[in-house]
Design a protein around this motif. Structure first.
Motif, PDB file in Angstrom:
ATOM      1  N   UNK A 191      -5.472   3.241  -1.401  1.00 46.46           N
ATOM      2  CA  UNK A 191      -4.232   2.732  -0.810  1.00 46.46           C
ATOM      3  C   UNK A 191      -4.084   3.185   0.637  1.00 46.46           C
ATOM      4  N   UNK A 192      -4.483   4.410   0.914  1.00 48.69           N
ATOM      5  CA  UNK A 192      -4.424   4.921   2.281  1.00 48.69           C
ATOM      6  C   UNK A 192      -5.366   4.142   3.195  1.00 48.69           C
ATOM      7  N   UNK A 193      -6.547   3.815   2.694  1.00 55.07           N
ATOM      8  CA  UNK A 193      -7.514   3.030   3.473  1.00 55.07           C
ATOM      9  C   UNK A 193      -6.961   1.642   3.764  1.00 55.07           C
ATOM     10  N   UNK A 194      -6.318   1.035   2.771  1.00 53.39           N
ATOM     11  CA  UNK A 194      -5.703  -0.277   2.971  1.00 53.39           C
ATOM     12  C   UNK A 194      -4.599  -0.198   4.023  1.00 53.39           C
ATOM     13  N   UNK A 254       5.543   0.910  -8.924  1.00 58.04           N
ATOM     14  CA  UNK A 254       6.346   2.130  -8.953  1.00 58.04           C
ATOM     15  C   UNK A 254       6.083   2.826 -10.276  1.00 58.04           C
ATOM     16  N   UNK A 255       6.419   4.085 -10.333  1.00 57.40           N
ATOM     17  CA  UNK A 255       6.249   4.808 -11.593  1.00 57.40           C
ATOM     18  C   UNK A 255       7.451   4.538 -12.479  1.00 57.40           C
ATOM     19  N   UNK A 256       7.168   4.414 -13.761  1.00 57.08           N
ATOM     20  CA  UNK A 256       8.224   4.208 -14.736  1.00 57.08           C
ATOM     21  C   UNK A 256       8.750   5.542 -15.230  1.00 57.08           C
ATOM     22  N   UNK A 257       9.369   5.500 -16.385  1.00 58.95           N
ATOM     23  CA  UNK A 257       9.877   6.733 -16.987  1.00 58.95           C
ATOM     24  C   UNK A 257       8.721   7.645 -17.354  1.00 58.95           C
ATOM     25  N   UNK A 258       8.958   8.923 -17.235  1.00 55.91           N
ATOM     26  CA  UNK A 258       7.971   9.922 -17.649  1.00 55.91           C
ATOM     27  C   UNK A 258       8.196  10.191 -19.131  1.00 55.91           C
ATOM     28  N   UNK A 259       7.109  10.087 -19.904  1.00 58.86           N
ATOM     29  CA  UNK A 259       7.181  10.323 -21.338  1.00 58.86           C
ATOM     30  C   UNK A 259       6.426  11.604 -21.680  1.00 58.86           C
ATOM     31  N   UNK A 266       0.825  -1.220   0.000  1.00 54.71           N
ATOM     32  CA  UNK A 266       0.000   0.000   0.000  1.00 54.71           C
ATOM     33  C   UNK A 266       0.856   1.266   0.000  1.00 54.71           C
ATOM     34  N   UNK A 267       1.990   1.237   0.678  1.00 53.34           N
ATOM     35  CA  UNK A 267       2.846   2.430   0.669  1.00 53.34           C
ATOM     36  C   UNK A 267       3.481   2.641  -0.702  1.00 53.34           C
ATOM     37  N   UNK A 268       3.774   1.564  -1.434  1.00 48.36           N
ATOM     38  CA  UNK A 268       4.294   1.746  -2.798  1.00 48.36           C
ATOM     39  C   UNK A 268       3.218   2.348  -3.696  1.00 48.36           C
ATOM     40  N   UNK A 269       1.962   1.948  -3.486  1.00 52.04           N
ATOM     41  CA  UNK A 269       0.861   2.551  -4.238  1.00 52.04           C
ATOM     42  C   UNK A 269       0.683   4.015  -3.901  1.00 52.04           C
ATOM     43  N   UNK A 270       0.843   4.360  -2.622  1.00 51.47           N
ATOM     44  CA  UNK A 270       0.748   5.762  -2.207  1.00 51.47           C
ATOM     45  C   UNK A 270       1.823   6.609  -2.883  1.00 51.47           C
ATOM     46  N   UNK A 271       3.046   6.108  -2.893  1.00 47.33           N
ATOM     47  CA  UNK A 271       4.143   6.845  -3.529  1.00 47.33           C
ATOM     48  C   UNK A 271       3.912   7.003  -5.033  1.00 47.33           C
ATOM     49  N   UNK A 272       3.453   5.941  -5.677  1.00 48.04           N
ATOM     50  CA  UNK A 272       3.241   5.987  -7.128  1.00 48.04           C
ATOM     51  C   UNK A 272       2.136   6.988  -7.490  1.00 48.04           C
ATOM     52  N   UNK A 273       1.032   6.962  -6.749  1.00 50.21           N
ATOM     53  CA  UNK A 273      -0.063   7.891  -7.049  1.00 50.21           C
ATOM     54  C   UNK A 273       0.309   9.330  -6.704  1.00 50.21           C
ATOM     55  N   UNK A 274       1.096   9.522  -5.656  1.00 50.38           N
ATOM     56  CA  UNK A 274       1.564  10.872  -5.322  1.00 50.38           C
ATOM     57  C   UNK A 274       2.451  11.418  -6.439  1.00 50.38           C
TER      58      UNK A 274
END
Length: 130
Positions: free
Chosen positions: A110-113, A58-63, A11-19
């Protein structure tokens, strides 16, 4: 306890990715009127995990979006060519706001999880103390 820490990690990886996604969306929105600006696209990918640990995101490269830039007619603009046009941005505010709402909802999920896992872990510790 390992399952609880795995759930918190996911869930913390999801939080970081969405942020991170929200940060790029806000950059797109703030540069919607910047001449020549190309909107940034964020992709997600699976983070490498060791052993039987669950996969994280995680987030990949920004295009940069390669769609055509909007042509703006304004002969008085300093960037205007002989026809009085210059390249605007390719940011569509409606799409950016919809994407931001989606990212916000995913962040909240993700925060709820994360909160539920923390409560379950705390409840288990209380039971073990008795």
């Amino acid at each position: 306890m390992s399952d609880f820490s795995n759930a918190l990690d996911v869930s913390s990886s999801g939080l970081r990715a969405q942020a991170n996604r929200l940060r790029h969306l806000s950059e797109n929105i703030s540069n919607a009127d910047t001449p020549g600006y190309r909107r940034k696209l964020v992709s997600f990918q699976t983070a490498f995990s060791l052993g039987d640990a669950p996969a994280k995101v995680q987030t990949g490269k920004v295009h940069l979006d390669q769609t055509a830039l909007e042509k703006v007619y304004d002969p008085a603009h300093p960037l205007a060519d002989d026809t009085g046009q210059y390249d605007g941005s390719n940011v569509n505010l409606l799409i950016e706001l919809a994407d931001a709402k989606e990212a916000q909802r995913s962040y909240e999920a993700n925060l709820k999880m994360f909160e539920q896992t923390r409560k379950m872990s705390s409840g288990l510790m209380d039971l073990l103390r008795r």
